[in-house]
Design a protein around this motif. Structure first.
Motif, mmCIF file in Angstrom:
data_model
loop_
_atom_site.group_PDB
_atom_site.id
_atom_site.type_symbol
_atom_site.label_atom_id
_atom_site.label_comp_id
_atom_site.label_asym_id
_atom_site.label_seq_id
_atom_site.Cartn_x
_atom_site.Cartn_y
_atom_site.Cartn_z
ATOM 1 N N MET A 1 0.851 -1.200 0.000
ATOM 2 C CA MET A 1 0.000 0.000 0.000
ATOM 3 C C MET A 1 0.882 1.244 0.000
ATOM 4 S SD MET A 1 -3.009 1.093 2.707
ATOM 5 C CE MET A 1 -4.010 -0.328 2.289
ATOM 6 N N LYS A 2 0.624 2.145 -0.928
ATOM 7 C CA LYS A 2 1.434 3.362 -1.033
ATOM 8 C C LYS A 2 1.116 4.316 0.117
ATOM 9 C CE LYS A 2 1.882 3.146 -6.064
ATOM 10 N NZ LYS A 2 1.164 1.886 -6.244
ATOM 11 N N LYS A 3 2.163 4.951 0.646
ATOM 12 C CA LYS A 3 2.017 5.802 1.827
ATOM 13 C C LYS A 3 2.123 7.277 1.448
ATOM 14 C CE LYS A 3 5.167 5.436 5.076
ATOM 15 N NZ LYS A 3 5.905 4.894 6.246
ATOM 16 N N ILE A 4 1.165 8.066 1.931
ATOM 17 C CA ILE A 4 1.100 9.505 1.661
ATOM 18 C C ILE A 4 1.315 10.268 2.955
ATOM 19 C CG2 ILE A 4 -0.295 11.402 0.722
ATOM 20 C CD1 ILE A 4 0.214 9.216 -1.308
ATOM 21 N N LEU A 5 2.136 11.314 2.910
ATOM 22 C CA LEU A 5 2.291 12.213 4.047
ATOM 23 C C LEU A 5 1.448 13.454 3.821
ATOM 24 C CD1 LEU A 5 3.616 13.219 6.685
ATOM 25 C CD2 LEU A 5 5.476 14.153 5.267
ATOM 26 N N ILE A 6 0.604 13.787 4.799
ATOM 27 C CA ILE A 6 -0.170 15.027 4.787
ATOM 28 C C ILE A 6 0.380 15.939 5.868
ATOM 29 C CG2 ILE A 6 -2.425 16.096 5.205
ATOM 30 C CD1 ILE A 6 -3.724 13.501 4.258
ATOM 31 N N ALA A 7 0.883 17.107 5.492
ATOM 32 C CA ALA A 7 1.318 18.110 6.459
ATOM 33 C C ALA A 7 0.276 19.230 6.439
ATOM 34 C CB ALA A 7 2.705 18.647 6.115
ATOM 35 N N GLU A 8 -0.593 19.245 7.443
ATOM 36 C CA GLU A 8 -1.749 20.148 7.462
ATOM 37 C C GLU A 8 -2.145 20.415 8.909
ATOM 38 O OE1 GLU A 8 -4.300 22.580 7.010
ATOM 39 O OE2 GLU A 8 -4.022 21.759 4.979
ATOM 40 N N ASP A 9 -2.237 21.701 9.290
ATOM 41 C CA ASP A 9 -2.573 22.031 10.679
ATOM 42 C C ASP A 9 -4.077 22.158 10.914
ATOM 43 O OD1 ASP A 9 -2.486 24.379 9.059
ATOM 44 O OD2 ASP A 9 -2.453 25.615 10.862
ATOM 45 N N ASP A 10 -4.868 22.228 9.843
ATOM 46 C CA ASP A 10 -6.320 22.274 9.990
ATOM 47 C C ASP A 10 -6.833 20.830 10.108
ATOM 48 O OD1 ASP A 10 -9.155 22.256 9.301
ATOM 49 O OD2 ASP A 10 -8.895 24.337 8.670
ATOM 50 N N GLU A 11 -7.342 20.459 11.294
ATOM 51 C CA GLU A 11 -7.730 19.074 11.549
ATOM 52 C C GLU A 11 -8.835 18.600 10.608
ATOM 53 O OE1 GLU A 11 -8.725 18.496 15.625
ATOM 54 O OE2 GLU A 11 -6.742 19.086 16.368
ATOM 55 N N LEU A 12 -9.777 19.486 10.277
ATOM 56 C CA LEU A 12 -10.882 19.087 9.408
ATOM 57 C C LEU A 12 -10.402 18.797 7.987
ATOM 58 C CD1 LEU A 12 -13.708 21.533 10.572
ATOM 59 C CD2 LEU A 12 -13.453 19.103 11.114
ATOM 60 N N ILE A 13 -9.537 19.669 7.483
ATOM 61 C CA ILE A 13 -9.010 19.459 6.135
ATOM 62 C C ILE A 13 -8.141 18.202 6.100
ATOM 63 C CG2 ILE A 13 -7.474 20.388 4.363
ATOM 64 C CD1 ILE A 13 -8.465 23.158 5.081
ATOM 65 N N ALA A 14 -7.292 18.034 7.111
ATOM 66 C CA ALA A 14 -6.431 16.853 7.166
ATOM 67 C C ALA A 14 -7.265 15.575 7.213
ATOM 68 C CB ALA A 14 -5.504 16.922 8.382
ATOM 69 N N ALA A 15 -8.343 15.602 8.000
ATOM 70 C CA ALA A 15 -9.212 14.425 8.108
ATOM 71 C C ALA A 15 -9.919 14.138 6.785
ATOM 72 C CB ALA A 15 -10.234 14.636 9.227
ATOM 73 N N LEU A 16 -10.346 15.211 6.096
ATOM 74 C CA LEU A 16 -11.003 15.044 4.799
ATOM 75 C C LEU A 16 -10.037 14.424 3.791
ATOM 76 C CD1 LEU A 16 -13.517 15.641 3.003
ATOM 77 C CD2 LEU A 16 -12.446 17.850 2.463
ATOM 78 N N GLU A 27 -2.209 4.471 2.278
ATOM 79 C CA GLU A 27 -1.921 4.604 3.707
ATOM 80 C C GLU A 27 -1.552 6.062 3.961
ATOM 81 O OE1 GLU A 27 1.390 3.091 7.017
ATOM 82 O OE2 GLU A 27 1.250 2.111 5.051
ATOM 83 N N VAL A 28 -2.069 6.643 5.040
ATOM 84 C CA VAL A 28 -1.896 8.070 5.273
ATOM 85 C C VAL A 28 -1.233 8.338 6.623
ATOM 86 C CG1 VAL A 28 -3.068 10.290 5.544
ATOM 87 C CG2 VAL A 28 -3.886 8.652 3.841
ATOM 88 N N VAL A 29 -0.258 9.248 6.618
ATOM 89 C CA VAL A 29 0.381 9.745 7.832
ATOM 90 C C VAL A 29 0.148 11.251 7.877
ATOM 91 C CG1 VAL A 29 2.552 10.046 9.078
ATOM 92 C CG2 VAL A 29 2.142 7.950 7.774
ATOM 93 N N ILE A 30 -0.276 11.766 9.042
ATOM 94 C CA ILE A 30 -0.586 13.194 9.172
ATOM 95 C C ILE A 30 0.401 13.874 10.121
ATOM 96 C CG2 ILE A 30 -2.284 14.896 9.959
ATOM 97 C CD1 ILE A 30 -4.483 12.984 9.135
ATOM 98 N N ALA A 31 0.934 15.010 9.682
ATOM 99 C CA ALA A 31 1.744 15.886 10.531
ATOM 100 C C ALA A 31 0.956 17.175 10.721
ATOM 101 C CB ALA A 31 3.092 16.174 9.879
ATOM 102 N N SER A 32 0.762 17.592 11.969
ATOM 103 C CA SER A 32 -0.098 18.747 12.243
ATOM 104 C C SER A 32 0.662 20.057 12.359
ATOM 105 C CB SER A 32 -0.898 18.507 13.525
ATOM 106 O OG SER A 32 -0.031 18.289 14.617
ATOM 107 N N ASP A 33 1.987 20.026 12.249
ATOM 108 C CA ASP A 33 2.752 21.279 12.255
ATOM 109 C C ASP A 33 4.002 21.106 11.400
ATOM 110 O OD1 ASP A 33 4.973 20.214 13.868
ATOM 111 O OD2 ASP A 33 3.607 20.330 15.564
ATOM 112 N N GLY A 34 4.693 22.213 11.188
ATOM 113 C CA GLY A 34 5.854 22.178 10.315
ATOM 114 C C GLY A 34 7.023 21.389 10.862
#
Length: 232
Positions: A1-16, A27-34
């Motif tokens: 499964m290919k893995k994507i990094l999302i760097a996004e501080d807006d929780e709603l946008i990151a969740a979407l 597969e998704v990994v989220i970072a909430s700050d820089g």
């Protein structure tokens, strides 16, 4: 499964973004700050990075610049601002594409897939056991099998789009291509953007391969017409 990094501080946008990408079997990994985004982007491997421009701590521009020091991972910048200067700056730092908020989640997934597909195709072509084709002009050498570029014997790092653009022009020497034609050929007719993207990438290529960017040896600007790769 290919893995994507999302760097996004807006929780709603990151969740979407996460929900739609996971539904598309990523597969998704989220970072909430820089800070976390910088660490993950530089230390881990991903099929693609979705990078918000405005982050607490290091900005998306900072992260993009750092990633491009050593990696060709596809990067899509996400911005809430429509100013061309932000788009041009992101592309100039090596981003492959940009999306403006609010955006269509389905379009976001389509772009993610498209850029991963392009990246994988380039890697696949570099591994194909075919006769090496080398384009060599003056001090410039393009090895199309290994996907490497050398200037006076020293290797220079190009992003995927920079390499595609340079390779296309060098493979069609002394032919003038308009900005529209180059944009359609390299980015595709359905890509988001405009011909300023071509100008930004040409300038970045020149910075890496030309001894004097004000008087380029290889990629010539034909005023009112476009660009051509010159072989004397």
């Amino acid at each position: 499964m290919k893995k994507i990094l999302i760097a996004e501080d807006d929780e709603l946008i990151a969740a979407l973004e996460r929900d739609y990408l996971e539904a598309a079997e990523f597969e998704v990994v989220i970072a909430s700050d820089g800070f976390e985004g910088m660490r993950l982007a530089t230390e881990e491997e991903y099929a693609l990075i979705l990078l918000d421009v405005m982050l607490p701590g290091p900005s998306g521009f900072d992260i993009c610049r750092e990633v491009r020091r050593n990696k060709n991972t596809p990067i899509i910048m996400v911005t809430a601002r429509k100013e061309d200067v932000d788009k041009i700056r992101g592309l100039g730092l090596g981003a492959d594409d940009y999306i403006i908020k609010p955006f269509s989640p389905s379009e976001m997934v389509a772009r993610v897939r498209a850029h991963i597909r392009i990246h994988e195709r380039l890697l696949s072509e570099a591994r194909e056991p075919v006769k090496t084709q080398v384009i060599e002009v003056g001090g410039l050498k393009i090895d199309t099998l290994s996907h490497r570029v050398f200037v006076n014997g020293s290797e220079v790092a190009l992003t995927n789009k920079e390499y595609e653009l340079l390779c296309f022009l060098a493979s069609n020497p002394n032919i003038v291509f308009s900005k529209d034609a180059l944009f359609d050929r390299i980015w595709g007719m359905d890509a988001c953007g405009d011909t300023s993207t071509v100008t930004v990438h040409i300038n970045r290529i020149r910075e890496k391969i030309e001894e004097d960017t004000a008087n380029p040896r290889y990629i010539e600007t034909v005023w009112g017409a476009g660009y051509r790769f010159t072989i004397l």
